[in-house]
Write a protein that holds these residues in place. Sequence first.
Motif: not given
Length: 119
Positions: A1-3, A14-16, A38-41
Motif C-alpha cells: 500500500m502506498t499513502p 507490510t511487505n517484508t 522483522t519489519l517494524l511498523l
Amino acid sequence: MTPMNEEFDRVRDTNTADAPWEPIDEVDVVGGHPSTRTLLLFESAGPVEAGIWEMSEGAARDVEVDEVCLILAGRASLAINDHPPVEIAAGSFVTLRAGDRTVWTVHQSLRKLYIVTTL
C-alpha cells in the motif's frame, strides 16, 4: 500500500521482502537452520512497538517480552515454559508474558503481526 499523499503517513506496506534474513544465534537454535526477519511498523515514544516478524523452518528458543501476536501465515509448534507444545497456524492469537521461555518449532515459514510493550 502506498499513502495517498505525503501528508498521510499512517498507511504502511507490510511487505517484508526487503527486510534482511538474520540467522538466529547458535546458542538459541534447537534444530535446523532457522532465521528471522522483522519489519517494524510502529514505535511509540512510550514502550509500544508493532511489526511483522517471520521465522523460517527450524526450531529456536527465546525469552519473551510482553507480547500479543496474530499468526498470519505458516505453521509451528510453540512450547511455553516447558509446557507441552501447542500447534499454531494462520488465525492463531498468542499472548506471551515477559520472561516466558519459549521454543518455536516452525514447520512452515511463520509470519506474525506482533505488538509488544517493553516497560
